[in-house]
Scaffold this motif. Structure first.
Motif, PDB file in Angstrom:
ATOM      1  N   ARG A  23       0.735  -1.283  -0.055  1.00 28.84           N
ATOM      2  CA  ARG A  23      -0.038  -0.063   0.124  1.00 28.84           C
ATOM      3  C   ARG A  23       0.881   1.248   0.025  1.00 28.84           C
ATOM      4  O   ARG A  23       1.733   1.370   0.777  1.00 28.84           O
ATOM      5  N   THR A 109      -1.066  -5.355  -4.490  1.00 24.92           N
ATOM      6  CA  THR A 109      -2.301  -5.389  -4.263  1.00 24.92           C
ATOM      7  C   THR A 109      -2.938  -4.320  -5.025  1.00 24.92           C
ATOM      8  O   THR A 109      -2.540  -3.066  -4.850  1.00 24.92           O
ATOM      9  N   TRP A 111      -5.795  -1.279  -5.044  1.00 24.33           N
ATOM     10  CA  TRP A 111      -6.625  -0.837  -4.016  1.00 24.33           C
ATOM     11  C   TRP A 111      -7.611   0.108  -4.864  1.00 24.33           C
ATOM     12  O   TRP A 111      -7.384   0.650  -5.651  1.00 24.33           O
ATOM     13  N   ASP A 120     -11.573   2.125   1.368  1.00 22.27           N
ATOM     14  CA  ASP A 120     -10.470   1.691   0.346  1.00 22.27           C
ATOM     15  C   ASP A 120     -10.825  -0.155   0.497  1.00 22.27           C
ATOM     16  O   ASP A 120     -10.931  -0.583   1.568  1.00 22.27           O
ATOM     17  N   PHE A 121     -10.798  -0.519  -0.796  1.00 18.79           N
ATOM     18  CA  PHE A 121     -10.958  -2.222  -0.520  1.00 18.79           C
ATOM     19  C   PHE A 121      -9.962  -2.469  -2.034  1.00 18.79           C
ATOM     20  O   PHE A 121      -9.546  -1.814  -2.747  1.00 18.79           O
ATOM     21  N   ASN A 122      -9.786  -3.821  -1.663  1.00 24.71           N
ATOM     22  CA  ASN A 122      -8.851  -4.594  -2.595  1.00 24.71           C
ATOM     23  C   ASN A 122      -9.641  -5.385  -3.675  1.00 24.71           C
ATOM     24  O   ASN A 122     -10.816  -5.780  -3.329  1.00 24.71           O
ATOM     25  N   SER A 123      -9.101  -5.559  -4.852  1.00 25.21           N
ATOM     26  CA  SER A 123      -9.904  -6.413  -5.738  1.00 25.21           C
ATOM     27  C   SER A 123      -8.893  -6.916  -6.887  1.00 25.21           C
ATOM     28  O   SER A 123      -7.900  -6.269  -7.015  1.00 25.21           O
TER      29      SER A 123
END
Lengths: 143, 104
Positions: A23, A109, A111, A120-123
């Motif tokens: 991050r 990752t 984000w 915020d989120f991961n995908s």
């Protein structure tokens, strides 16, 4: 003789491997507080140096584990880390500002940021990303 | 959801793994429960132990202010969704957001 020498030089130039970071920091750096005079300079801490410092001194990982996470060898990691410490020490002692940015990095990752929920989120996929909280589509990609 | 107290009005904790409580919310039934984090005092890999505990509970989404790098790696490998909250938000806020989206 000269031609051989030049050739050798070309071979020696090697593209540096990209270091993985999880991050990116959400701020640009630090400035000294309560200074009497104007700043004596600025230290540039690269993203990989910031990451190595986080892994070692905040998350207390061993160099070997940290190196694995960043996708570099243990000696390379140690080199990045000592450079980070050197720069941080210089900034603290010389009352210099710290700017965080630059370096050769790749995000481990991806984000995303949901504009509605402000989270915020991961995908893993880049297509049709939806917020896990509101399932909304007002999404920004954080690089 | 990582929290500092066992109450829905408590803010989301800024550090996953070192928080005192976890709020477990069932999006299907709307049930809310709290699990104490017993690994806060372990010297290292608190997060890793927490992940194992939460996995047993069948958690699919985790919310916290910050995740350790090892934890991110681990959760990604298990296919668990991570949500990072940047500003102060309470457990209630998060639950309400998921509820709202279901009603729409």
């Amino acid at each position: 003789m000269f031609i051989i020498f030049v050739e050798k030089l070309f071979v020696m130039v090697r593209q540096k491997k990209h270091r993985l970071i999880q991050r990116a920091p959400s701020f640009g750096g630090f400035i000294p507080y309560g200074m009497q005079h104007t700043s004596s300079g600025e230290v540039n801490l690269t993203f990989e140096e910031y990451e190595s410092f986080t892994l070692c001194d905040y998350e207390l990982l061993k160099h070997e584990e940290a190196a694995q996470l960043m996708g570099v060898s243990r000696p390379t990691f140690t080199r990045i880390y000592s450079s980070a410490r050197k720069k941080l020490a210089q900034a603290l002692v010389e009352v210099a500002a710290i700017r965080i940015g630059g370096g050769r990095i790749e995000m481990a990752t991806s984000w995303f940021h949901c504009l509605d929920c402000d989270v915020d989120f991961n995908s893993d996929s880049d297509k049709e990303v939806r917020c896990p909280l509101c399932s909304g589509g007002r999404i920004n990609k954080n690089w | 959801m990582a929290t500092s107290q066992n109450s829905v009005s408590a803010p989301i904790d800024m550090h996953f793994g070192r928080c005192s409580w976890f709020c477990v919310y069932d999006t299907g039934t709307g049930e809310v429960g709290f699990v104490e984090n017993t690994f806060t005092s372990s010297n290292d890999s608190a997060g890793v132990q927490v992940v194992e505990m939460l996995e047993k509970l069948g958690v699919t989404v985790v919310v916290a202010g910050r995740f350790g790098n090892r934890v991110v790696d681990l959760l990604k490998g298990k296919g668990i969704q991570l949500i990072v909250v940047s500003k102060e938000k309470s457990v209630e806020d998060i639950i309400n957001r998921t509820k709202q989206s279901k009603e729409l």
